[in-house]
Design a protein around this motif. Structure first.
Motif, PDB file in Angstrom:
ATOM      1  N   VAL A  35      93.463  43.494 -69.996  1.00  0.00           N
ATOM      2  CA  VAL A  35      93.574  42.141 -70.060  1.00  0.00           C
ATOM      3  C   VAL A  35      93.892  42.540 -71.060  1.00  0.00           C
ATOM      4  O   VAL A  35      93.424  42.890 -72.219  1.00  0.00           O
ATOM      5  CB  VAL A  35      91.972  40.855 -70.880  1.00  0.00           C
ATOM      6  N   CYS A  36      95.601  42.403 -71.582  1.00  0.00           N
ATOM      7  CA  CYS A  36      96.206  43.040 -72.730  1.00  0.00           C
ATOM      8  C   CYS A  36      97.158  41.958 -73.228  1.00  0.00           C
ATOM      9  O   CYS A  36      96.984  40.195 -73.589  1.00  0.00           O
ATOM     10  CB  CYS A  36      96.681  44.154 -72.683  1.00  0.00           C
ATOM     11  N   PHE A  37      98.226  41.877 -74.011  1.00  0.00           N
ATOM     12  CA  PHE A  37      99.414  40.992 -74.082  1.00  0.00           C
ATOM     13  C   PHE A  37     101.094  41.234 -74.123  1.00  0.00           C
ATOM     14  O   PHE A  37     101.376  42.487 -73.248  1.00  0.00           O
ATOM     15  CB  PHE A  37      98.964  40.454 -75.642  1.00  0.00           C
ATOM     16  N   ARG A  38     101.727  40.901 -73.887  1.00  0.00           N
ATOM     17  CA  ARG A  38     102.909  41.277 -73.850  1.00  0.00           C
ATOM     18  C   ARG A  38     103.791  41.143 -75.115  1.00  0.00           C
ATOM     19  O   ARG A  38     103.519  39.421 -75.544  1.00  0.00           O
ATOM     20  CB  ARG A  38     103.767  40.719 -73.036  1.00  0.00           C
ATOM     21  N   ARG A  39     104.349  42.094 -76.008  1.00  0.00           N
ATOM     22  CA  ARG A  39     104.940  41.840 -77.187  1.00  0.00           C
ATOM     23  C   ARG A  39     106.113  41.223 -77.640  1.00  0.00           C
ATOM     24  O   ARG A  39     106.500  40.750 -77.979  1.00  0.00           O
ATOM     25  CB  ARG A  39     105.251  43.432 -77.480  1.00  0.00           C
TER      26      ARG A  39
ATOM     27  N   ASN B 130      98.845  40.395 -68.701  1.00  0.00           N
ATOM     28  CA  ASN B 130      99.493  39.789 -70.091  1.00  0.00           C
ATOM     29  C   ASN B 130      99.178  39.100 -70.665  1.00  0.00           C
ATOM     30  O   ASN B 130      99.956  38.293 -71.882  1.00  0.00           O
ATOM     31  CB  ASN B 130     100.795  40.701 -70.437  1.00  0.00           C
ATOM     32  N   GLN B 131      98.402  37.680 -69.838  1.00  0.00           N
ATOM     33  CA  GLN B 131      98.125  36.370 -70.075  1.00  0.00           C
ATOM     34  C   GLN B 131      99.388  35.349 -70.328  1.00  0.00           C
ATOM     35  O   GLN B 131      99.578  33.999 -70.704  1.00  0.00           O
ATOM     36  CB  GLN B 131      97.785  36.542 -71.309  1.00  0.00           C
ATOM     37  N   ILE B 132     100.713  35.717 -69.329  1.00  0.00           N
ATOM     38  CA  ILE B 132     101.481  35.206 -69.338  1.00  0.00           C
ATOM     39  C   ILE B 132     102.189  35.965 -67.773  1.00  0.00           C
ATOM     40  O   ILE B 132     102.939  37.024 -67.699  1.00  0.00           O
ATOM     41  CB  ILE B 132     102.640  34.853 -70.847  1.00  0.00           C
ATOM     42  N   ALA B 133     102.551  34.556 -67.342  1.00  0.00           N
ATOM     43  CA  ALA B 133     103.937  35.204 -66.205  1.00  0.00           C
ATOM     44  C   ALA B 133     105.255  35.358 -66.623  1.00  0.00           C
ATOM     45  O   ALA B 133     105.786  35.622 -67.859  1.00  0.00           O
ATOM     46  CB  ALA B 133     103.673  34.257 -65.150  1.00  0.00           C
ATOM     47  N   PHE B 134     106.235  34.147 -66.083  1.00  0.00           N
ATOM     48  CA  PHE B 134     107.380  34.525 -66.786  1.00  0.00           C
ATOM     49  C   PHE B 134     107.634  33.649 -67.956  1.00  0.00           C
ATOM     50  O   PHE B 134     108.269  34.459 -68.973  1.00  0.00           O
ATOM     51  CB  PHE B 134     108.601  33.713 -65.277  1.00  0.00           C
TER      52      PHE B 134
END
Length: 709
Positions: free
Chosen positions: A359-363, A297-301
């Motif tokens: 490869v996605c994202f986190r809402r 989601n291209q971002i960790a914490f």
């Protein structure tokens, strides 16, 4: 055919440039000294071919495989990738994916509405991961996989449980409302919502497959080696793969598939990932290929990829081990299905690990109560401006005439009604006892009283086992020192009954356990001979390097075996692997020996989150035995102490109070000083009808001390 045109709203994910010659120089004929207008024999121009290659390799799905040295693998991948990418999914397959993602999205929104302060770690933005699981279950059944072992962290876990793994939502709602998840008779505290587990039988069109999701602690990626150990142990229980009696036709990985689901930040940041993958092809640890899904989601914490890793892709670690990586745009669920098919086919063909980079994202933020705009404002402007993945996919299905808006609304309403019905049943639903099933049938939690078990063995049988533990085949070229100091010495001890040293007591314990119908596995760094050259459970022919394990040939046609697993220089992954192995079957003594006692330092996460607390959190039993060589014998401060005080602090024993605790402590800690004590400690790990981890503060100087016997 469902349109393959990329969504306008997702171009920030995959920026496919019009001038692809600058972006993908390998597709520019000029770098090969050719002109775009040059024609080839087929009548197509190089420009046409370059465009065709761009459409195949630069679209929603791409693949990295040229780092693989094996020519056969590269040829197979290139051919099958192009064929699978060109496939069209059937209408019913597309509708199944759409309906599944619709329910997943609805479930997250239901939880957000009914429990607005809940940290659910939802799958919003990554809903196409359920297209992966749906295809994984169906495709595995087609390939004669009978068991799937899943290790997965928190992201999307609740959706997977309820939408695909038949976990009753009412039990999840009970947990959210603070009800106990175990019956009152169970001695356990439970765990957080995002660590719930389930297992079920998936009934596919081509066969059935049993799916097991493992418990997961909050420590990132720690479940990876545990799932691997469980999967290999399951193969032993089924007598498949490396444990099959039919060595000619069996292949590593037969019938059992390990699946690991990672987060992109944790996958690149946690050392246990490298340690675990390093085990993937090692003898006594190999699984015949793990299928990895990285929910990228291209971002960790809170860290974006630019500060979260030093590599181009989060999956680049796979290249070091020559494993293929399939990159797929999460906004194209149908492409995720194709990527899964390719991954399963590759694993089936080559029995090696394969990676899917979703490869996605986190809402939302790290959880639904976290504001990600504090640290990633630009990214989240993009996220907030875009429609959900299920909605975009369903809009395409409607546009193509595969379904209607009315049908979608009807499905949505049915699912909402079902969830509301489950919520209403909370007060009238009792918890289910999920412990000690399957292989563990007949076992129980340890009693609170102190018990005495007969762990003795008849003297004549011990003499027989002791002699058999040093028996070698005729013509075996034994090391001259071992023949005198190990074989001949032990035979003399069997005759006299005196001078039973540490290694002899261990061999007799192992042998008796085997003959009583249990398996034994011991792993460690050069554990076959022992760090201090005292064990020699595994002997090596000095002329041929052939390995012989005498305890495996005590009687003709011996059914139960000793597996001696010399392992790589790893602690966290190895100890996690062995804990997972031990949790599979109670009739199996699993031992991990540290090279030096303090080496457990590198595996402290496994000790804290699995060994010391698994039964309390998940009602998962384990009889794992840890041997920690200990003693101030001139090896320096690091290798002298096994830090026994840390284990004593981790133990929940109350022996300083009245009444003292009985058998039901979280782990047993022992400091044996005689070989007889050690013998009975090992035997007690398999004799009772319950299991507890055992920490042996093992001696170094006492291994050969004459007063030990």
């Amino acid at each position: 055919m469902l349109s393959q045109q990329p969504y306008e709203a997702t171009r920030w994910l995959f920026r496919i440039a019009i001038n692809y010659n600058n972006i993908v120089p390998e597709l520019n004929p000029a770098i090969y000294g050719l002109s775009l207008e040059d024609n080839v024999k087929s009548g197509y121009s190089l420009n046409d071919l370059a465009e065709q290659l761009r459409l195949i390799y630069c679209g929603p799905t791409a693949i990295e495989f040229m780092h693989i040295n094996n020519w056969e693998e590269r040829q197979w991948i290139s051919q099958n990738f192009e064929n699978i990418i060109a496939e069209e999914l059937r209408k019913e397959e597309l509708l199944r994916i759409g309906n599944l993602m619709l329910k997943c999205e609805n479930f997250d929104r239901f939880l957000a509405t009914k429990f607005p302060t809940l940290k659910r770690y939802g799958a919003e933005g990554a809903e196409s991961m359920f297209a992966f699981f749906s295809e994984l279950f169906e495709g595995s059944a087609e390939k004669s996989v009978e068991q799937i072992i899943i290790g997965i962290a928190h992201r999307g876990r609740l959706n997977l449980l309820t939408q695909l793994m038949e976990f009753p939502p009412v039990h999840m709602f009970r947990k959210i409302k603070g009800r106990t998840e175990f019956p009152e008779t169970a001695d356990a505290s439970g765990d957080v919502l995002s660590h719930l587990v389930s297992s079920f039988d998936y009934k596919g069109t081509e066969g059935n497959v049993h799916v097991t999701m493992l418990p997961n602690p909050s420590h990132l990626e720690a479940v990876n080696p545990v799932a691997m150990g469980k999967a290999r142990a399951r193969a032993w229980s089924m007598k498949k793969g490396d444990y099959s009696p039919d060595e000619r036709s069996a292949r590593t990985g037969d019938s059992v598939l390990n699946v690991l689901v990672h987060g992109d930040g944790a996958f690149t940041g946690q050392g246990v990932v490298w340690e675990s993958i390093a085990l993937s092809q090692a003898p006594h640890f190999r699984l015949g290929g793990t299928v990895h899904l990285v929910t990228n989601n291209q971002i960790a914490f809170t860290a974006e990829s630019s500060v979260g890793r030093s590599s181009t892709h989060c999956t680049d670690i796979a290249k070091a081990f020559e494993y293929p990586v399939i990159h797929v745009n999460g906004d194209h669920p149908e492409e995720v299905v194709k990527a899964t098919r390719l991954a399963l086919a590759y694993r089936e063909r080559f029995r090696k690990d394969v990676f899917i980079n979703l490869v996605c994202f986190r809402r939302w933020g790290h959880n639904e109560l976290d504001d990600p705009t504090f640290t990633s404002p630009v990214m989240y402007k993009e996220v907030e401006s875009r429609e959900s993945v299920p909605r975009l996919f369903l809009d395409r299905l409607i546009e193509e005439g595969f379904t209607t808006e009315e049908a979608v609304k009807e499905d949505l309403q049915k699912h909402s009604d079902y969830l509301n019905g489950e919520l209403k049943k909370v007060e009238s639903t009792a918890p289910i006892d999920i412990s000690h099933r399957g292989n563990w049938e007949g076992f129980k939690q340890a009693p609170k009283a102190i018990e005495t078990w007969d762990t003795g063995v008849a003297t004549d049988l011990l003499r027989y086992i002791g002699a058999g533990s040093v028996k070698v085949p005729e013509g075996f070229d034994t090391h001259k020192h071992l023949y005198k100091m190990h074989i001949d010495s032990r035979l003399q001890k069997m005759q006299s009954g005196e001078g039973i040293d540490w290694a002899t007591a261990e061999a007799m314990a192992f042998g008796s356990i085997l003959l009583e119908g249990n398996d034994v596995r011991i792993s460690g760094q050069d554990v076959g001979r022992g760090t201090f050259c005292h064990r020699h459970a595994m002997m090596v022919d000095q002329s041929t390097d052939q390995i012989h394990i005498p305890l495996n040939e005590l009687v003709e046609g011996q059914k139960n075996q000793l597996e001696v697993a010399n392992n790589l220089l790893s602690e966290e992954a190895i100890l996690g692997f062995e804990w997972g192995f031990s949790s599979e079957h109670p009739r199996r003594l699993c031992v991990w020996e540290a090279q030096f006692g303090d080496f457990f330092n590198g595996a402290q996460i496994i000790i804290d989150t699995f060994i010391a607390s698994a039964e309390s959190k998940w009602l998962t039993s384990s009889g794992l035995t840890m041997l920690l060589p200990h003693g101030f014998d001139g090896a320096g401060p690091e290798h002298s102490s096994c830090r026994m005080e840390r284990f004593l602090q981790n133990c929940d024993s109350r022996e300083d109070q009245t009444p003292v605790d009985g058998e039901n402590v979280n782990m047993r800690i022992a400091n044996p000083t005689t070989s007889a004590q050690y013998f009975h400690l090992l035997r007690k790990q398999v004799v009772p009808n319950y299991r507890k981890p055992l920490i042996v503060v093992g001696p170094k100087i006492l291994l050969r001390h004459p007063k030990v016997s």
